[in-house]
Design an enzyme around this catalytic site. Structure first.
Site, short mmCIF file in Angstrom:
data_model
loop_
_atom_site.label_atom_id
_atom_site.label_comp_id
_atom_site.label_asym_id
_atom_site.label_seq_id
_atom_site.Cartn_x
_atom_site.Cartn_y
_atom_site.Cartn_z
N ASN A 9 0.88 -1.17 0.00
CA ASN A 9 0.00 0.00 0.00
C ASN A 9 0.92 1.22 0.00
O ASN A 9 1.47 1.60 1.03
CB ASN A 9 -0.88 -0.04 1.25
CG ASN A 9 -1.82 1.15 1.32
OD1 ASN A 9 -1.78 2.04 0.46
ND2 ASN A 9 -2.66 1.16 2.33
N ARG A 84 -2.57 -2.07 -3.39
CA ARG A 84 -3.80 -1.35 -3.11
C ARG A 84 -3.80 -0.08 -3.96
O ARG A 84 -2.88 0.74 -3.88
CB ARG A 84 -3.85 -0.97 -1.64
CG ARG A 84 -5.10 -0.17 -1.36
CD ARG A 84 -5.07 0.43 0.01
NE ARG A 84 -6.31 1.14 0.24
CZ ARG A 84 -6.45 2.09 1.15
NH1 ARG A 84 -5.43 2.45 1.89
NH2 ARG A 84 -7.60 2.68 1.32
N HIS A 173 -12.90 2.48 0.63
CA HIS A 173 -12.82 1.44 1.67
C HIS A 173 -13.49 0.14 1.20
O HIS A 173 -13.98 -0.65 2.01
CB HIS A 173 -13.54 1.88 2.98
CG HIS A 173 -12.86 2.97 3.74
ND1 HIS A 173 -13.57 3.95 4.40
CD2 HIS A 173 -11.55 3.24 3.95
CE1 HIS A 173 -12.73 4.78 4.99
NE2 HIS A 173 -11.49 4.36 4.73
N ARG A 232 -11.18 15.05 8.53
CA ARG A 232 -12.04 15.42 7.40
C ARG A 232 -13.45 15.77 7.88
O ARG A 232 -13.98 15.09 8.77
CB ARG A 232 -12.13 14.25 6.40
CG ARG A 232 -10.90 14.11 5.54
CD ARG A 232 -10.97 12.87 4.68
NE ARG A 232 -10.05 11.86 5.13
CZ ARG A 232 -10.02 10.60 4.70
NH1 ARG A 232 -10.87 10.19 3.79
NH2 ARG A 232 -9.13 9.75 5.16
N GLU A 378 -7.88 -5.63 5.46
CA GLU A 378 -7.77 -5.18 4.08
C GLU A 378 -6.61 -5.87 3.37
O GLU A 378 -6.72 -6.24 2.20
CB GLU A 378 -7.61 -3.65 4.05
CG GLU A 378 -8.91 -2.95 4.44
CD GLU A 378 -8.76 -1.47 4.69
OE1 GLU A 378 -8.22 -1.11 5.77
OE2 GLU A 378 -9.15 -0.66 3.84
#
Ligand code: AMP
Length: 394
Positions: A9, A84, A173, A232, A378
């Site tokens: 990733n 990813r 996600h 965020r 993940e």
């Protein structure tokens, strides 16, 4: 394919990696190269005995950092690499074996994810240089949500913005929502029915999953839409940008930076983006932290209630991510805001299901919709998708 898959990733200044065996019980070698391109660059990881190590890599670039990762794999060579990739646009509905046309498509999508896709591409370029003989697979965060129907993915904007510029809701996600919903379908007697998933980490999103397919999700064109996150804002009035520009003279770059980096838990609390600290300070009476927790939980409940419209029946809700897996407070408060759904949380099960435990949190003999905690995986999902993608090619 019995040899391990190396999952990468790659961000602009960091590379997360995990070497994952086909046997789920086998230990994983994993770690993080961070502050790449600076004098403080370093590699932190865990070996097969579970011991931690740190290696200084002053001024290392992506290729040198990957070389150091390779050297730390205790001689275990991967049979493939799974990357990813944040944004796959509409082109990618599943993982793809990387070739020139896939690389071009990822590059074309970079306008939709300018912070992420170029960094992901840098990781692919470096691993191709280091492992020219190994198959490499791109696994997209957006792919799971390509089953959204048009009424869920279209914004009410002029058609040309969608047709010519790809302005629509994509969702993110995806590997996490796919993994936790499929794991729950496997564990629950209700199987693959209608599940609401809440991935609550530094980034947060919800998803409605029917029969293993994403029906709607809270993130949109970018990972800014939807829930309150660490830094965020999530949803704001679309008129906010014009207002801040006209009234305060803020540029678009400034507004973008404030909404992405200075808002969320950090903005509301005035203290921190870290939920552990928000909870501690709220408990100690800090008003900003209390408000941050209130808004965070309310917005999750509101999003779950809205997404329930996408499901023909509701079998339950699934919490995951650093907060979803570890915060009984957030879970209890979100469930308490949804009394009409008929959940029944067992307080002891809620308190006990933390630190990587998975399980159902229902009160004994409860027959209504279920509440689950499933630690996300993940990396494991990316390794599985990589193997699956390569099966016909072996
Ligand atoms: P992630 O991005 O999935 O690693 O999640 C990071 C978030 O999980 C941060 O906001 C952490 O504060 C939060 N987190 C981790 N452990 C706990 C905990 N025990 N209680 C509350 N939040 C936690």
């Amino acid at each position: 394919m019995t040899a391990p898959v190396l999952v990468i990733n790659c961000g602009s200044s960091s590379i997360k990696y995990a070497l994952i065996d086909a046997d789920p019980e086998a230990p994983r070698l994993s770690g993080l190269a961070e502050r790449i391109g600076t004098p403080e660059a370093q590699l932190k990881g865990k070996n097969s005995a579970g011991e931690s190590f740190t290696l200084a890599l002053p001024d290392a670039e992506h290729t040198q950092a990957l070389k150091a990762i390779l050297d730390s794999l205790e001689g275990r060579l991967p049979c493939a690499i799974g990357h990813r990739i944040v944004h796959g646009g509409e082109r990618f509905t599943e993982a793809a074996l990387i070739d020139e046309s896939v690389l071009e498509a990822i590059e074309r999508t970079a306008a939709l994810a300018p912070l992420h896709n170029p960094a992901n591409l840098a990781g692919i370029a470096a691993t191709r240089k280091l492992f020219p003989q190994l198959p490499q697979v791109a696994v997209f965060d957006t792919a799971f949500h390509q089953t959204l129907p048009p009424h869920a993915y279209r914004y009410a904007l002029p058609q040309a913005l969608y047709a010519q510029h790809g302005i629509r809701r994509y969702g993110f996600h995806g590997t996490s929502h796919a993994y936790v919903s499929q794991r729950t379908a496997h564990l629950s007697a209700r199987g693959a029915g209608g599940w609401l998933t809440a991935h609550l980490g530094n980034g947060c999103s919800t998803c409605a999953v029917w029969n293993d397919q994403s029906q709607d999700t809270s993130m949109g064109l970018t990972p800014l839409e939807g829930l309150v996150m660490g830094t965020r804002s999530g949803d704001v009035d679309p008129g906010l940008h014009a207002h801040l520009n006209r009234q305060l003279g803020w540029s678009l770059d400034k507004i973008d930076a404030v909404l992405n980096k200075e808002s969320g838990l950090l903005g509301l609390s005035g203290l921190t983006n870290d939920m552990r600290e928000v909870e501690e300070q709220a408990e100690a009476g800090h008003e900003g932290a209390q408000l941050a927790l209130d808004v965070f939980c309310y917005r999750i409940a509101k999003s779950l209630a809205a997404l329930s419209c996408a499901l023909p029946q509701l079998d339950g809700v699934i919490f995951t991510g650093g907060i979803g897996e570890n915060s009984p407070i957030v879970r209890r408060r979100v469930i308490a805001l949804l009394p009409h759904f008929g959940f029944a949380l067992d307080p002891a099960a809620n308190e006990a299901t933390i630190r990587g435990r998975e399980g159902k949190l229902d009160a004994p003999d409860h027959a209504g919709p279920e509440v689950w905690v499933i630690p996300t995986d993940e990396e494991g999902r990316i390794a599985d998708e990589t193997r699956h993608c390569l099966e016909p090619h072996q």
